[in-house]
Design a protein around this motif. Sequence first.
Motif, PDB file in Angstrom:
ATOM      1  N   PHE A 186       0.820  -1.211   0.000  1.00 31.26           N
ATOM      2  CA  PHE A 186       0.000   0.000   0.000  1.00 31.26           C
ATOM      3  C   PHE A 186       0.855   1.262   0.000  1.00 31.26           C
ATOM      4  CE2 PHE A 186      -2.099   3.370   2.479  1.00 31.26           C
ATOM      5  CZ  PHE A 186      -3.183   3.619   1.654  1.00 31.26           C
ATOM      6  N   PHE A 187       1.808   1.343   0.933  1.00 28.98           N
ATOM      7  CA  PHE A 187       2.633   2.543   1.038  1.00 28.98           C
ATOM      8  C   PHE A 187       3.575   2.691  -0.152  1.00 28.98           C
ATOM      9  CE2 PHE A 187       1.361   2.584   5.501  1.00 28.98           C
ATOM     10  CZ  PHE A 187       1.195   3.953   5.708  1.00 28.98           C
ATOM     11  N   ARG A 188       4.050   1.578  -0.687  1.00 31.22           N
ATOM     12  CA  ARG A 188       4.892   1.669  -1.882  1.00 31.22           C
ATOM     13  C   ARG A 188       4.097   2.216  -3.055  1.00 31.22           C
ATOM     14  NH1 ARG A 188       7.256  -3.697  -4.629  1.00 31.22           N
ATOM     15  NH2 ARG A 188       5.022  -3.906  -5.010  1.00 31.22           N
ATOM     16  N   SER A 189       2.860   1.754  -3.204  1.00 24.96           N
ATOM     17  CA  SER A 189       2.010   2.248  -4.292  1.00 24.96           C
ATOM     18  C   SER A 189       1.716   3.740  -4.126  1.00 24.96           C
ATOM     19  CB  SER A 189       0.704   1.450  -4.337  1.00 24.96           C
ATOM     20  OG  SER A 189       0.950   0.069  -4.522  1.00 24.96           O
ATOM     21  N   VAL A 190       1.387   4.123  -2.881  1.00 24.09           N
ATOM     22  CA  VAL A 190       1.105   5.536  -2.619  1.00 24.09           C
ATOM     23  C   VAL A 190       2.331   6.394  -2.893  1.00 24.09           C
ATOM     24  CG1 VAL A 190       0.555   7.207  -0.806  1.00 24.09           C
ATOM     25  CG2 VAL A 190      -0.729   5.076  -0.960  1.00 24.09           C
ATOM     26  N   TYR A 191       3.490   5.912  -2.466  1.00 26.44           N
ATOM     27  CA  TYR A 191       4.730   6.674  -2.669  1.00 26.44           C
ATOM     28  C   TYR A 191       5.052   6.830  -4.157  1.00 26.44           C
ATOM     29  CZ  TYR A 191       9.675   7.920  -2.522  1.00 26.44           C
ATOM     30  OH  TYR A 191      10.889   8.542  -2.722  1.00 26.44           O
ATOM     31  N   VAL A 192       4.956   5.729  -4.907  1.00 24.70           N
ATOM     32  CA  VAL A 192       5.241   5.789  -6.341  1.00 24.70           C
ATOM     33  C   VAL A 192       4.265   6.715  -7.048  1.00 24.70           C
ATOM     34  CG1 VAL A 192       5.281   4.448  -8.483  1.00 24.70           C
ATOM     35  CG2 VAL A 192       6.333   3.522  -6.415  1.00 24.70           C
ATOM     36  N   LEU A 193       2.984   6.610  -6.714  1.00 23.07           N
ATOM     37  CA  LEU A 193       1.980   7.478  -7.330  1.00 23.07           C
ATOM     38  C   LEU A 193       2.210   8.941  -6.977  1.00 23.07           C
ATOM     39  CD1 LEU A 193      -1.280   5.355  -6.850  1.00 23.07           C
ATOM     40  CD2 LEU A 193      -0.052   5.789  -8.984  1.00 23.07           C
ATOM     41  N   THR A 194       2.598   9.190  -5.731  1.00 19.58           N
ATOM     42  CA  THR A 194       2.864  10.566  -5.306  1.00 19.58           C
ATOM     43  C   THR A 194       4.034  11.165  -6.066  1.00 19.58           C
ATOM     44  OG1 THR A 194       2.012  10.114  -3.078  1.00 19.58           O
ATOM     45  CG2 THR A 194       3.440  12.029  -3.340  1.00 19.58           C
ATOM     46  N   VAL A 195       5.124  10.412  -6.143  1.00 21.24           N
ATOM     47  CA  VAL A 195       6.310  10.912  -6.847  1.00 21.24           C
ATOM     48  C   VAL A 195       6.033  11.084  -8.331  1.00 21.24           C
ATOM     49  CG1 VAL A 195       8.691  10.378  -7.489  1.00 21.24           C
ATOM     50  CG2 VAL A 195       7.916   9.955  -5.149  1.00 21.24           C
ATOM     51  N   MET A 196       5.430  10.075  -8.959  1.00 25.09           N
ATOM     52  CA  MET A 196       5.167  10.155 -10.393  1.00 25.09           C
ATOM     53  C   MET A 196       4.151  11.250 -10.706  1.00 25.09           C
ATOM     54  SD  MET A 196       7.190   8.049 -11.724  1.00 25.09           S
ATOM     55  CE  MET A 196       6.556   8.169 -13.401  1.00 25.09           C
ATOM     56  N   GLY A 197       3.112  11.371  -9.877  1.00 24.85           N
ATOM     57  CA  GLY A 197       2.108  12.406 -10.103  1.00 24.85           C
ATOM     58  C   GLY A 197       2.687  13.794 -10.023  1.00 24.85           C
ATOM     59  N   ASN A 198       3.514  14.045  -9.021  1.00 18.56           N
ATOM     60  CA  ASN A 198       4.118  15.372  -8.880  1.00 18.56           C
ATOM     61  C   ASN A 198       5.168  15.640  -9.953  1.00 18.56           C
ATOM     62  OD1 ASN A 198       3.069  16.770  -6.322  1.00 18.56           O
ATOM     63  ND2 ASN A 198       3.497  14.718  -5.570  1.00 18.56           N
ATOM     64  N   LEU A 199       5.883  14.598 -10.365  1.00 17.70           N
ATOM     65  CA  LEU A 199       6.823  14.774 -11.484  1.00 17.70           C
ATOM     66  C   LEU A 199       6.080  15.121 -12.769  1.00 17.70           C
ATOM     67  CD1 LEU A 199       9.468  11.933 -10.949  1.00 17.70           C
ATOM     68  CD2 LEU A 199       9.827  14.404 -10.787  1.00 17.70           C
ATOM     69  N   CYS A 200       4.943  14.480 -12.972  1.00 23.79           N
ATOM     70  CA  CYS A 200       4.138  14.789 -14.160  1.00 23.79           C
ATOM     71  C   CYS A 200       3.654  16.237 -14.135  1.00 23.79           C
ATOM     72  CB  CYS A 200       2.947  13.836 -14.250  1.00 23.79           C
ATOM     73  SG  CYS A 200       3.378  12.136 -14.703  1.00 23.79           S
TER      74      CYS A 200
END
Length: 287
Positions: free
Chosen positions: A30-44
């Motif tokens: 769960f936390f890995r998914s949230v972290y990846v989505l957070t980083v990728m979303g903000n990079l986008c």
Amino acid sequence: MCNRSHTQVKEFILFGFLSSQHLQVFLFVFFRSVYVLTVMGNLCIIVFVSTHHPRHHPMYYFPCNFAFLEIWFTTACIPKTLANLVSQSQSISFTGCLLQMYFVFSFGCTEYFFLAAMAYDRYLAVCYPLSYSTIMTSTLSRGLAVGSWVGGFLVISVPAPLTSRLSFCGSNIINYFFCDISPWITLSCTDITLVELVCFVLFAIVILGSCVITLIAYISIISTVLRIPSAQGWQRSFSTFSSHLIVVIIWYCFTIFLHVKPSIKAPLELKGMRKSCLYKQTGPDGR
């Protein structure tokens, strides 16, 4: 009740997610998914704004900075949490805990300042649309951004030396999934009156001060929008600040409840001692 030894603590146990192995696996995913989505979303967000819009414009300059801040804010605590979820020790060194606490709260204070700056920017855009470009110049927007970054790191630099000099001679169980100031002070076996007072005053100023600025800005914004006669005008105006308003409400409600309180030691002390006994009896794997 277990007896406290008087040996100097050299590492801490992050007890926040110490539970069954199956639950730890779920939390890791769960936390890995949230972290990846957070980083990728903000990079986008950063890439999109940088390639499609003028970055010096305040409407896009603040979101870029805020997205960059969110990447570092989550990186300060989530990777160590992920490592502990798949580790048997779930420990963090004294220095590592102090550094994590410093960066988490530095980025957190910076976020408060940015939310206030963005609220002021939306206030000018909605309430003074004709004068917006004249008031909110690139110089002012950059000054607000730099001030937010510098202010966030300066605020935490005041209690940081005080907390680093605290002595720890008993339990080393931290009841969070990252190194927070509250359990850090709770575990100290020295006088924490000055540290507690400084932390309370500074966090109250930062949290409540930025909250008041943001609240005043949005009261003015909403009162201005309500005077717009057409529904289309309402929709266009609300679209400029609705997402920011939702983030503000969630962020401030959570952090005011968490940090602005007269004492940060008493509520956690008994819980920490009980968990210390439990950890010593069962071990890090819960058996």
